[in-house]
Design a protein around this motif. Sequence first.
Motif, PDB file in Angstrom:
ATOM      1  N   ALA A 212       2.677   8.284   2.867  1.00  0.00           N
ATOM      2  CA  ALA A 212       2.453   6.742   2.336  1.00  0.00           C
ATOM      3  C   ALA A 212       2.856   6.345   3.367  1.00  0.00           C
ATOM      4  O   ALA A 212       2.221   4.580   3.713  1.00  0.00           O
ATOM      5  CB  ALA A 212       3.778   6.807   1.583  1.00  0.00           C
TER       6      ALA A 212
ATOM      7  N   LEU B 234      -8.546   8.951   2.840  1.00  0.00           N
ATOM      8  CA  LEU B 234      -7.769   7.495   3.387  1.00  0.00           C
ATOM      9  C   LEU B 234      -8.961   7.490   4.611  1.00  0.00           C
ATOM     10  O   LEU B 234      -9.387   5.954   4.826  1.00  0.00           O
ATOM     11  CB  LEU B 234      -6.633   8.036   3.810  1.00  0.00           C
TER      12      LEU B 234
ATOM     13  N   CYS C  85      -4.485   8.285  -3.346  1.00  0.00           N
ATOM     14  CA  CYS C  85      -3.857   9.512  -2.596  1.00  0.00           C
ATOM     15  C   CYS C  85      -2.302   9.481  -2.975  1.00  0.00           C
ATOM     16  O   CYS C  85      -2.335  10.947  -2.597  1.00  0.00           O
ATOM     17  CB  CYS C  85      -3.933   8.972  -1.099  1.00  0.00           C
TER      18      CYS C  85
ATOM     19  N   ARG D 183       0.798  -1.539   0.403  1.00  0.00           N
ATOM     20  CA  ARG D 183      -0.031   0.367   0.104  1.00  0.00           C
ATOM     21  C   ARG D 183       0.826   1.250  -0.049  1.00  0.00           C
ATOM     22  O   ARG D 183       0.288   2.321  -0.843  1.00  0.00           O
ATOM     23  CB  ARG D 183      -0.781   0.079   1.752  1.00  0.00           C
ATOM     24  N   PRO D 184       2.077   1.607   0.769  1.00  0.00           N
ATOM     25  CA  PRO D 184       2.896   2.866   0.564  1.00  0.00           C
ATOM     26  C   PRO D 184       2.851   2.402  -0.870  1.00  0.00           C
ATOM     27  O   PRO D 184       3.791   4.148  -1.640  1.00  0.00           O
ATOM     28  CB  PRO D 184       3.788   1.850   1.630  1.00  0.00           C
TER      29      PRO D 184
ATOM     30  N   CYS E 174       0.932   3.880  -3.922  1.00  0.00           N
ATOM     31  CA  CYS E 174       0.902   6.317  -2.725  1.00  0.00           C
ATOM     32  C   CYS E 174       1.995   6.151  -3.304  1.00  0.00           C
ATOM     33  O   CYS E 174       1.880   7.312  -3.979  1.00  0.00           O
ATOM     34  CB  CYS E 174       0.935   5.937  -1.130  1.00  0.00           C
TER      35      CYS E 174
ATOM     36  N   PHE F 136      -0.383   3.942   5.524  1.00  0.00           N
ATOM     37  CA  PHE F 136      -0.575   3.200   5.449  1.00  0.00           C
ATOM     38  C   PHE F 136      -0.161   1.661   5.778  1.00  0.00           C
ATOM     39  O   PHE F 136      -1.517   0.983   5.906  1.00  0.00           O
ATOM     40  CB  PHE F 136      -0.824   3.066   3.817  1.00  0.00           C
TER      41      PHE F 136
ATOM     42  N   ALA G 277      -4.512   3.749  -2.055  1.00  0.00           N
ATOM     43  CA  ALA G 277      -3.096   4.169  -1.847  1.00  0.00           C
ATOM     44  C   ALA G 277      -2.941   4.851  -3.278  1.00  0.00           C
ATOM     45  O   ALA G 277      -2.212   5.667  -2.901  1.00  0.00           O
ATOM     46  CB  ALA G 277      -2.244   3.184  -1.463  1.00  0.00           C
TER      47      ALA G 277
END
Length: 295
Positions: free
Chosen positions: A69, A143, A191, A47-48, A51, A72, A188
């Motif tokens: 990031a 988020l 964002c 997920r990060p 992002c 997340f 992610a």
Amino acid sequence: MPVKQRLMNYAGEVESFLRGSLKGRCIPPGLLESMEYSLLAGGKRLRPVLCLCFARMLGAESKSVLGFAASFEFIHTYSLIHDDLPAMDDDDLRRGRPSNHKVFGEAMAILAGDGLLTEAFGLMAQSACGLPSDRVVRAIGVLAHAAGAAGMVGGQALDMAYTAKAGVSLEELREMQALKTGALITAACVCGAELAGAGDDQLLRARSYGQSLGAAFQIVDDVLDVVGDEKTLGKPVGSDEEQGKTTYPALIGVDRSMDLARRHVAQAVESLSPFEGEEAQFLRDLAQYMIDRVS
């Protein structure tokens, strides 16, 4: 370079940040130990990374979005701690070692999850202060919605309601997985695009990619619970069937599940058609990697 290695390289940026992310925050030592036990237990940091990649693909610098990031991973980790609890999925193993509550007890595990969730929003606000405020506010809203009752938490509630329940439809399963797993993956991507100042079409494409990738990811996870091995996955195999979970293989079989996952991957790749560069190619390859995990 193989996509798995590139994913590890991107994840390394996140990992370095996470190791110092909870220091100096006056957290009681026992609680800090429990939070870091799960936060620093490894994982793909998917997920990060998503992002970061969307932000970089659209012109932002990593350092300007890295903290956002990483938040997340705070939220994802909190959800794993709570999902493993006896009142939820009752899993004893996570990322190849005992689940948080098996080491620290149920009360501390709950508090560790609560702490990570709350600290995530503090981290977003603190680390994104160099970006235009309107972008940051929109991204935090995206988020919060994805992580909350209309997103991941709602998906977990549906998962609990559907466990051991007969007659759950494919559409109900799709909705549940889109909330429980897909919402945070989609957020992610969106964002990262928001923080980079994306236009409307770019945001729509980021959302489309995230939704398709999230669907493929969950379908493949369901399949791996049937055909994978515990050592590779770092969590129990076969627990979905044992607990009476509604999954794609349970409803339509492994082969049809993989066909569906491939269609979602193709949709994810198509969403990226206007984008060029290293990050765009990585995101395309990452979508295909979802399928390649079953081998």
